[in-house]
Design an enzyme around this catalytic site. Structure first.
Site, mmCIF file in Angstrom:
data_model
loop_
_atom_site.group_PDB
_atom_site.id
_atom_site.type_symbol
_atom_site.label_atom_id
_atom_site.label_comp_id
_atom_site.label_asym_id
_atom_site.label_seq_id
_atom_site.Cartn_x
_atom_site.Cartn_y
_atom_site.Cartn_z
ATOM 1 N N SER A 16 0.788 -1.236 0.000
ATOM 2 C CA SER A 16 0.000 0.000 0.000
ATOM 3 C C SER A 16 0.819 1.285 0.000
ATOM 4 O O SER A 16 0.258 2.372 -0.065
ATOM 5 C CB SER A 16 -0.963 0.016 1.196
ATOM 6 O OG SER A 16 -0.266 0.042 2.414
ATOM 7 N N LYS A 69 -5.644 4.800 8.573
ATOM 8 C CA LYS A 69 -4.616 5.588 7.904
ATOM 9 C C LYS A 69 -5.020 7.070 7.830
ATOM 10 O O LYS A 69 -4.177 7.957 7.981
ATOM 11 C CB LYS A 69 -4.347 5.022 6.510
ATOM 12 C CG LYS A 69 -3.707 3.648 6.571
ATOM 13 C CD LYS A 69 -3.465 3.061 5.194
ATOM 14 C CE LYS A 69 -2.789 1.691 5.325
ATOM 15 N NZ LYS A 69 -2.488 1.082 4.009
#
EC number: 3.4.21.53
Length: 336
Positions: A233, A278
């Site tokens: 990611s 996140k």
């Protein structure tokens, strides 16, 4: 408790303590890393062999921290007191995968992400790339035939410059068939023959057994220097950092930008897990703009991003345009 940031680093507990732990993992905001900055005195994204343009501000990659080996009290404490989410341990650590296999898979995903980030950045900049052998699967077709550091120049006389091209040509064959690889090792160029094995993860599919990365052709080199962080990611943010360092001006306008997303060699940005955590991590770190994969936008709508603007991006070009618009005070494609 074991603390993990994308990569899984499992703590060993005494056998007498295993019965006291719960089969759940707690996921929460992990550390963020400025891909334009340094870690322990080494650039996170180190570009050499070319003139590097000065950078300012932040292009932070974000992570999810995962805690395992928790007692019931610890798990409830994370859930009630921190906003972490509890997920079955099997979603984090597959029951049929050993710790060493999991580490290797995690490393493979991260290396593949780095390779795709380099290729995507070079494609955006119009610069050529080449395929480099990072590691070999023990006992595979390539083991003993190739070496780490080899450059694969061709598969069956067809020139290759990106890892994805090698994979496509190998997948077009069958297990048990032979392939001829063009190789450059130091100053030497030669051909080698390998008999494709059977991919244990996809029975019936051919496997060469090479963990490949990519590097710019010529004198330019790109190295990524983050230890104990794995998974795919970080790809988009790595790619943006390379572009910022090899192109004039400030890609982020000198602002604090954070984000996440996988990156494909053609610049497409893919969705990831843990987007809520996140966003929380980036918001708490002071980010002004967050670049989120368009495929995650339905989840983003449920997250409190505070004053931080969250843009939905589907490609590398979308991410660059969002930063330019934000820096110029224009509206960005909000991920809402």
């Amino acid at each position: 408790m074991g603390l993990l940031a994308l990569a899984l680093s499992l703590d060993h507990v005494p056998a007498t303590d295993i019965a006291l732990t719960v089969p759940f993992a707690a996921e929460g905001p992990g550390p963020t890393f400025n891909t334009l900055g340094d870690v322990e005195g080494t650039p996170v994204v180190d570009v050499e062999g070319a003139e590097v343009d000065p950078t300012e501000g932040n292009l932070n990659m974000t992570t999810v921290s995962v805690r395992t080996n928790m007692t019931l009290a610890q798990a409830l404490g994370r859930w009630i007191g921190t906003g972490d989410t509890l997920v079955p341990l099997g979603q984090v650590i597959p029951p049929d995968v050993s710790e060493e296999e999991l580490r290797r898979l995690n490393e493979s995903a991260f290396v593949a992400s780095e390779a795709a980030a380099t290729v995507a950045a070079m494609n955006h900049l119009g610069l050529p790339t080449e395929v480099v052998v990072h590691d070999l699967v023990p006992g595979s077709a390539a083991d003993g035939v190739l070496e780490p550091g080899d450059v694969i120049t061709a598969v069956d006389a067809r020139g290759v410059s990106q890892p994805g091209e090698v994979q496509d040509l190998v997948r077009a064959r069958a297990a048990g068939e032979k392939v001829v690889l063009g190789v450059r090792r130091g100053e030497r160029a030669f051909d080698v023959e390998a008999t494709l094995g059977d991919n244990p993860e996809e029975p019936g599919s051919p496997q060469l057994g090479v963990l490949m990365t990519s590097q710019p052709a010529g004198d330019v080199s790109v190295d990524y220097n983050l230890n104990d962080v794995g998974g795919p990611s970080a790809g988009m943010m790595f790619s943006l950092a390379v572009i910022d360092k090899l192109s004039p001006g400030l890609l982020n306008g000198g602002r604090f930008v954070a984000g996440t997303g996988t990156i494909a060699e053609d610049g497409k940005v893919g969705p990831i897990g843990g987007i809520a955590h996140k966003i929380r991590a980036a918001r708490d770190a002071g980010a002004e703009l967050f670049l989120a994969p368009a495929g995650n936008c339905s989840e983003v709508a449920r997250v409190d991003s505070g004053e931080m603007v969250v843009a939905g991006v589907a490609t590398l070009d979308d991410a660059i345009s969002a930063m330019q618009d934000f820096s110029a005070g224009r509206d960005v494609p909000a991920c809402r």
